[in-house]
Design a protein around this motif. Structure first.
Motif, PDB file in Angstrom:
ATOM      1  N   ARG A   1       0.835  -1.202   0.000  1.00  0.00           N
ATOM      2  CA  ARG A   1       0.000   0.000   0.000  1.00  0.00           C
ATOM      3  C   ARG A   1       0.874   1.258   0.000  1.00  0.00           C
ATOM      4  N   VAL A   2       1.860   1.276   0.873  1.00  0.00           N
ATOM      5  CA  VAL A   2       2.693   2.474   0.972  1.00  0.00           C
ATOM      6  C   VAL A   2       3.515   2.673  -0.297  1.00  0.00           C
ATOM      7  N   MET A   3       3.989   1.571  -0.864  1.00  0.00           N
ATOM      8  CA  MET A   3       4.752   1.692  -2.112  1.00  0.00           C
ATOM      9  C   MET A   3       3.911   2.332  -3.215  1.00  0.00           C
ATOM     10  N   ILE A   4       2.660   1.895  -3.312  1.00  0.00           N
ATOM     11  CA  ILE A   4       1.799   2.458  -4.360  1.00  0.00           C
ATOM     12  C   ILE A   4       1.422   3.895  -4.011  1.00  0.00           C
ATOM     13  N   LEU A   5       1.089   4.118  -2.738  1.00  0.00           N
ATOM     14  CA  LEU A   5       0.653   5.452  -2.320  1.00  0.00           C
ATOM     15  C   LEU A   5       1.704   6.503  -2.588  1.00  0.00           C
ATOM     16  N   LEU A   6       2.969   6.133  -2.369  1.00  0.00           N
ATOM     17  CA  LEU A   6       4.024   7.115  -2.573  1.00  0.00           C
ATOM     18  C   LEU A   6       4.110   7.528  -4.028  1.00  0.00           C
ATOM     19  N   LYS A   7       3.588   6.675  -4.891  1.00  0.00           N
ATOM     20  CA  LYS A   7       3.529   7.064  -6.301  1.00  0.00           C
ATOM     21  C   LYS A   7       2.277   7.905  -6.571  1.00  0.00           C
ATOM     22  N   LEU A   8       1.206   7.627  -5.838  1.00  0.00           N
ATOM     23  CA  LEU A   8      -0.077   8.270  -6.156  1.00  0.00           C
ATOM     24  C   LEU A   8      -0.370   9.492  -5.293  1.00  0.00           C
ATOM     25  N   ASP A   9      -0.516   9.284  -4.003  1.00  0.00           N
ATOM     26  CA  ASP A   9      -0.953  10.353  -3.109  1.00  0.00           C
ATOM     27  C   ASP A   9       0.234  11.134  -2.564  1.00  0.00           C
ATOM     28  N   ILE A  10       1.218  11.297  -3.367  1.00  0.00           N
ATOM     29  CA  ILE A  10       2.482  11.782  -2.849  1.00  0.00           C
ATOM     30  C   ILE A  10       2.351  13.139  -2.171  1.00  0.00           C
ATOM     31  N   SER A  11       1.448  13.991  -2.656  1.00  0.00           N
ATOM     32  CA  SER A  11       1.397  15.340  -2.090  1.00  0.00           C
ATOM     33  C   SER A  11       0.999  15.296  -0.621  1.00  0.00           C
ATOM     34  N   ALA A  12       0.045  14.424  -0.310  1.00  0.00           N
ATOM     35  CA  ALA A  12      -0.382  14.347   1.086  1.00  0.00           C
ATOM     36  C   ALA A  12       0.691  13.700   1.938  1.00  0.00           C
ATOM     37  N   LEU A  13       1.293  12.666   1.406  1.00  0.00           N
ATOM     38  CA  LEU A  13       2.284  11.944   2.200  1.00  0.00           C
ATOM     39  C   LEU A  13       3.508  12.790   2.465  1.00  0.00           C
ATOM     40  N   MET A  14       3.781  13.717   1.581  1.00  0.00           N
ATOM     41  CA  MET A  14       4.961  14.538   1.787  1.00  0.00           C
ATOM     42  C   MET A  14       4.739  15.595   2.859  1.00  0.00           C
ATOM     43  N   GLY A  15       3.470  15.845   3.159  1.00  0.00           N
ATOM     44  CA  GLY A  15       3.160  16.894   4.120  1.00  0.00           C
ATOM     45  C   GLY A  15       3.705  16.586   5.503  1.00  0.00           C
ATOM     46  N   TYR A  16       4.071  17.637   6.208  1.00  0.00           N
ATOM     47  CA  TYR A  16       4.430  17.601   7.619  1.00  0.00           C
ATOM     48  C   TYR A  16       5.367  16.486   8.066  1.00  0.00           C
ATOM     49  N   THR A  17       4.836  15.278   8.282  1.00  0.00           N
ATOM     50  CA  THR A  17       5.667  14.273   8.943  1.00  0.00           C
ATOM     51  C   THR A  17       6.286  13.296   7.986  1.00  0.00           C
ATOM     52  N   ALA A  18       5.678  13.194   6.822  1.00  0.00           N
ATOM     53  CA  ALA A  18       5.999  12.028   6.017  1.00  0.00           C
ATOM     54  C   ALA A  18       7.275  12.170   5.230  1.00  0.00           C
ATOM     55  N   ALA A  19       7.999  13.245   5.478  1.00  0.00           N
ATOM     56  CA  ALA A  19       9.275  13.394   4.799  1.00  0.00           C
ATOM     57  C   ALA A  19      10.140  12.159   5.031  1.00  0.00           C
ATOM     58  N   VAL A  20      10.041  11.625   6.256  1.00  0.00           N
ATOM     59  CA  VAL A  20      10.809  10.428   6.599  1.00  0.00           C
ATOM     60  C   VAL A  20      10.421   9.257   5.709  1.00  0.00           C
ATOM     61  N   PHE A  21       9.106   9.086   5.491  1.00  0.00           N
ATOM     62  CA  PHE A  21       8.640   7.971   4.668  1.00  0.00           C
ATOM     63  C   PHE A  21       9.203   8.093   3.270  1.00  0.00           C
ATOM     64  N   ASN A  22       9.144   9.330   2.781  1.00  0.00           N
ATOM     65  CA  ASN A  22       9.606   9.524   1.428  1.00  0.00           C
ATOM     66  C   ASN A  22      11.097   9.310   1.307  1.00  0.00           C
ATOM     67  N   GLN A  23      11.805   9.735   2.357  1.00  0.00           N
ATOM     68  CA  GLN A  23      13.247   9.536   2.340  1.00  0.00           C
ATOM     69  C   GLN A  23      13.575   8.050   2.282  1.00  0.00           C
ATOM     70  N   PHE A  24      12.725   7.265   2.949  1.00  0.00           N
ATOM     71  CA  PHE A  24      12.999   5.836   2.940  1.00  0.00           C
ATOM     72  C   PHE A  24      12.486   5.171   1.662  1.00  0.00           C
ATOM     73  N   PHE A  25      11.163   5.284   1.444  1.00  0.00           N
ATOM     74  CA  PHE A  25      10.571   4.530   0.338  1.00  0.00           C
ATOM     75  C   PHE A  25      10.868   5.149  -1.023  1.00  0.00           C
ATOM     76  N   GLY A  26      11.193   6.423  -1.023  1.00  0.00           N
ATOM     77  CA  GLY A  26      11.423   7.104  -2.289  1.00  0.00           C
ATOM     78  C   GLY A  26      12.784   6.803  -2.899  1.00  0.00           C
ATOM     79  N   THR A  27      13.712   6.334  -2.083  1.00  0.00           N
ATOM     80  CA  THR A  27      15.049   6.111  -2.613  1.00  0.00           C
ATOM     81  C   THR A  27      15.199   4.724  -3.202  1.00  0.00           C
ATOM     82  N   THR A  28      16.253   4.547  -3.953  1.00  0.00           N
ATOM     83  CA  THR A  28      16.491   3.242  -4.568  1.00  0.00           C
ATOM     84  C   THR A  28      16.694   2.179  -3.494  1.00  0.00           C
ATOM     85  N   SER A  29      17.485   2.532  -2.467  1.00  0.00           N
ATOM     86  CA  SER A  29      17.749   1.510  -1.452  1.00  0.00           C
ATOM     87  C   SER A  29      16.465   1.161  -0.711  1.00  0.00           C
TER      88      SER A  29
END
Lengths: 246, 421, 263
Positions: free
Chosen positions: C206-234
């Motif tokens: 779910r999170v893998m797909i969401l980061l592609k789709l709902d990215i604007s919401a996920l990037m808000g406020y706290t989710a920078a960490v999520f993006n830093q993790f799931f958004g990178t190649t590693s």
């Protein structure tokens, strides 16, 4: 042909085989008898490698079957319950098993043997029907053909005639005798004692996980002074009970 | 001679010949030519030589000058964008007289000062000035106006190059001004694109403000202003409008403002204002409202935002009417269980109600605040559960019997179809 | 390997022709068409389909897995008595079921999107990711279902445990995460959230797909960490690795149980 050396097997707390040792000679029909829960099916499954014994060894043609699967090339097994993938047709099922047992003895021609039995048991018209649409009797015929198809040295039949119509029953027994005369070993379990009398050269009587009797049915009848095998066995069991109560 | 308030459309079309036209019109005024090989080879010399009403024509070339003070009503007009380069050592133009026009110049390299607000063009205490069609590159502050009135800033391109807030000022900066027109400017790469502080009765329109380090536009204590047809895109924190009243914002586009602290528009202590026919697309938060009263938000498109509207509990009597809320992750979020704002006749793509009487209005009310929105507000990391089955079930339960979400925040007449205007 | 292919081939034919597989295919075909029709645009269609996929694919794979195992119990005995390695039989059967289920899912969702022109739309990668994770979830949950079945001779018990397992992964786990979040609200929880998500295949997908789709919401406020993790190649590699562990581990366990098991 088959050497069973002090096999023990328990399922959880229940001990089913308590040191079974038995020699099954080549070219004979041997019936494994015994009351329900005496360990008949477990013994058969041990020989087939379906059940792994806790102790003891089983040798088939002198070869230990432990961690071995190739020896099953020489076995034709007829399981008690015939259930197959529902959406395959009969001929697809035959082809599947033939496919699995390819690269065997080049003298064998399972396709040809198969079609002989298909006509013997008269199931030609079902060949292209999916297995789910088959009646219990027809399914049992398919089951029988699967066991007979590969011309193996050892046959293992678990309740082979259950569900077969009288004609097929007769033809099956004829086939078994013919195979015996070809030098094949046949191991069977059944509840129908007349069949045993009729077909088997030897019986192995299992009781509470041990061999209680091994010998020819005629000897047993003579020994117990009864004229049917049924009565002879009943007498043997009664004697056993008396022994236990004393 | 300069009439700042003219039909801007006509001017827009004739922009190219405007300077030439005004030169012809003022045939009896003197024209002073500046070029690197001319007898007057610097703008500073020309300004010293000029009398009131003269036109200085600067021909193509590079003029390394700064601190040019204009204290008389003259026109400085560039041909083919001559470059006035401050060599990063200081402010370039300071206008201290009314009725000054500067057009067609390329003004660059002002340099940073942490003491003074250096600018490409600074106007101080003036009226009726026109700054038009200039290119300002790397000019700390681009165009800076203080205590001025009735000036026009039109068609300029102001481009900053710095990467952080300290190294740059604002592209267009107004302080204590009134009756200004800011139009058709293209602003990028500054701290704020347009900055208004104590500015009244002004209009901002047709500007594009993009990729600013902070706000696309920043408004403080500035009442009775109107801004429309502007495009605020991809700014780090969107647009901020604060401590002002009687603002009319219409037909602007706020899009792609999406950093963790980004809003399409941030409204703080705004009252008696109108937000109409704007497009809010792909922002982290479309509209963020704090301490706002009596704002009418009508006919706006909220599309694909993280949060379309975030309205805090201290906002009262605001009206959200006939807006389209389409494919936002969350439509409305609030931090209070009470709401004194009205939501009426909006279209919500999340709405799952029916319309039995076929009047185009849904028969069951729509509650745009979901329980999960509330949870995320309290426990931000919970956002990672977005769209999970558990959350859907939780939202459903809350929908059936609202316990936590504000009961009064409801659209009683949700529209069945997207609203067109 | 040859043994696996032989078993797989027939098991695949069998399952593919089962009316349940056909129903499963039709379910996705119809609901995907409906979702696309009602949502009107591709990216919203993908989001709705994601919700359906993340719930239904694991559930149906689990049910089919258990059903298939118990139904072919007797036939497996027949196969086990043939001259073929045990592991080949089970892996062949597993692949037959998992591949035909994934195929039904992929075909059922792919055909509608194809007719709506997915290949010329910018969402083609989002959709591919959705299809890929959907198929992967089928593999994971069939494997888990097989593992549960082999450990439970009692069919009703096995069924119950399998459904419970699905419920835990699809619903209860998220409830637990939420409880942890609410309880420890004063602590920085972002890293814990990332770890907890990675451990559950449904959440991870779910999170893998969401980061592609709902990215604007996920990037808000706290989710920078999520993006830093799931958004990178590693992060992507770790995610995929975690999902593959969910496929491989149950199969390895299943296989080692199957080796020692009495039939």
């Amino acid at each position: 042909m088959v050497e069973v050396k002090s096999i023990e097997k328990s399922f959880g707390k229940l001990t089913v085989l308590k040191g079974v040792t038995v020699q099954i000679p080549k070219g004979k029909v041997i019936a494994i008898l015994g009351p329900n829960g005496s360990g008949k099916t477990t013994l058969i499954k041990c020989i087939l490698g379906l059940v792994i014994p806790d102790k003891g060894d089983i040798l088939i043609g002198g070869e230990n079957i432990k961690n071995n699967w190739k020896y099953r090339n020489n076995i034709g097994y007829l399981p008690q319950i015939a259930r197959f993938p529902e959406n395959l047709t009969v001929s697809e099922l035959f082809r599947m098993i033939q496919d699995l047992r390819k690269n065997q003895n080049p003298k064998n021609n399972p396709e040809q043997t198969c079609s002989q039995f298909v006509s013997l048991f008269q199931i030609q018209s079902f060949l292209n029907k999916p297995l789910r649409s088959l009646s219990g009797g027809t399914r049992q015929k398919v089951n029988v053909i699967l066991a007979l198809m590969f011309n193996p040295d050892l046959y293992i039949f678990d309740e082979p005639t259950v569900g077969l119509d009288p004609i097929s029953c007769v033809r099956f027994k004829e086939t078994v005798l013919k195979e015996k005369n070809n030098g094949k070993t046949i191991l069977l379990t059944t509840h129908i004692l007349s069949e045993v009398e009729e077909m088997s050269d030897e019986i192995i009587f299992l009781l509470e996980g041990k061999i209680y009797y091994q010998g020819s049915p005629k000897e047993l009848m003579a020994n117990k002074q009864e004229n049917t095998l049924e009565k002879a066995i009943a007498k043997m069991l009664e004697e056993n009970e008396q022994k236990n109560t004393n | 001679m300069q009439t700042p308030i003219r039909n801007y459309i006509t001017l827009f079309i004739f922009t190219g010949v405007y300077s030439f036209g005004s030169v012809l019109f003022l045939a009896n005024a003197n024209e002073i030519k500046v070029c690197p090989q001319c007898s007057i080879s610097t703008v500073t010399q020309a300004v010293l030589a000029a009398k009131k009403g003269d036109v200085i024509v600067v021909q193509k070339g590079i003029y390394k000058e700064r601190n040019i003070v204009i204290d008389k009503s003259i026109t400085i007009s560039g041909e083919n964008f001559p470059v006035i380069d401050g060599e990063n050592k200081g402010q370039i133009f300071l206008i201290k007289s009314d009725n000054v026009t500067i057009n067609g110049l390329q003004i660059q390299n002002v340099g940073n000062s942490y003491v003074e607000d250096w600018a490409g063009i600074k106007l101080f205490n003036v009226k009726n000035c026109l700054i038009e069609n200039n290119k300002l590159l790397n000019t700390f502050f681009g165009i800076y106006l203080a205590k001025s009135e009735s000036c026009t800033i039109r068609g300029n391109e102001v481009k900053g190059t710095s990467k952080n807030e300290i190294e740059t000022g604002n592209a267009i900066h107004l302080w204590y001004c009134k009756k200004m027109l800011i139009e058709n400017n293209h602003l990028t790469g500054h701290r704020d694109g347009i900055y208004f502080e104590f500015v009244t009765e002004s209009k901002i329109f047709n500007n594009v403000s993009t990729k600013q380090i902070r706000y696309g536009m920043h408004f403080m204590f500035s009442h009775y202003n109107e801004y429309f047809h502007n495009q605020f895109t991809d700014n780090d924190a969107g647009v901020a409008v604060m401590y002002s009243d009687h603002i009319y914002m219409h037909e602007n586009t706020f899009s792609d403002n999406w950093s963790p602290v980004s809003n399409g528009i941030l409204l703080k202590e705004i009252s008696d204002s109108k937000i109409e026919k704007n497009i809010f697309q792909h922002n982290t938060i479309g509209v963020y409202a704090e301490g706002c009263d009596r704002i009418e938000i009508k006919n706006n498109d909220f599309t694909k935002n993280g949060w379309a509207v975030k309205i805090l509990g201290d906002c009262n009597d605001n009206r959200f009417e006939e807006n389209n809320f389409t494919a936002n992750t969350f439509d409305v979020v609030t931090n209070s269980s009470l709401s004194h704002n009205l939501f009426e006749k909006n279209f919500w793509s999340e709405y799952a109600g029916y319309d039995l009487d076929k009047n185009g209005v849904g028969d069951v009310p729509f509650r745009p605040v979901k329980l999960f929105t509330y949870i995320v507000e309290q426990t931000p990391p919970a956002i990672i559960l977005l769209r999970s089955l558990f959350i859907d079930l939780l939202n459903l339960a809350e929908k059936v019997t609202p316990v936590i979400t504000p009961e009064t925040l409801v659209d009683n007449n949700p529209m069945m179809k997207e609203i067109k205007w | 390997m040859q043994g696996i292919i032989k078993i797989f081939k027939y098991s695949f034919y069998d399952v593919l022709r089962s009316r349940w597989t056909v129903l499963y295919f039709l379910f996705f075909l119809i609901s995907t068409f409906a979702l696309l029709y009602f949502s009107g645009n591709m990216s919203k269609g993908i989001v709705s389909l994601m919700n359906v996929t993340l719930t239904i694919t694991p559930l149906i794979s689990t049910i089919f897995g258990v059903m298939h195992y118990y139904n072919s119990r007797e036939f497996m005995e027949l196969l086990l008595s043939q001259p073929i390695k045990r592991s080949n039989i089970f892996i062949g059967q597993y692949l037959g079921l998992a591949i035909s289920l994934s195929l039904s899912f992929v075909a059922g969702t792919f055909i509608p999107f194809l007719t709506y022109g997915i290949f010329v739309s910018p969402e083609v990668w989002d959709f591919s990711l959705l299809i890929f994770t959907g198929a992967l979830l089928s593999f994971i949950f069939v494997a888990l279902a097989f593992l549960i079945s082999i450990l439970n001779e009692n069919r009703i018990k096995g069924f119950g445990i399998a459904i419970l397992m699905w419920l835990c992964m699809a619903v209860i786990y998220d409830g637990l995460i939420l409880m942890v979040f609410v309880t420890f609200n004063d602590y920085p929880l972002e890293k814990a959230a990332v770890i907890m998500t990675t451990l559950n295949p449904i959440d991870l997908s779910r999170v893998m797909i969401l980061l592609k789709l709902d990215i604007s919401a996920l990037m808000g406020y706290t989710a920078a960490v999520f993006n830093q993790f799931f958004g990178t190649t590693s992060g992507m590699i770790i995610s995929l690795l975690s999902l593959s562990v969910w496929v491989v581990l149950p199969i390895v366990l299943f296989n080692s149980f199957a080796k020692r098991k009495d039939f």
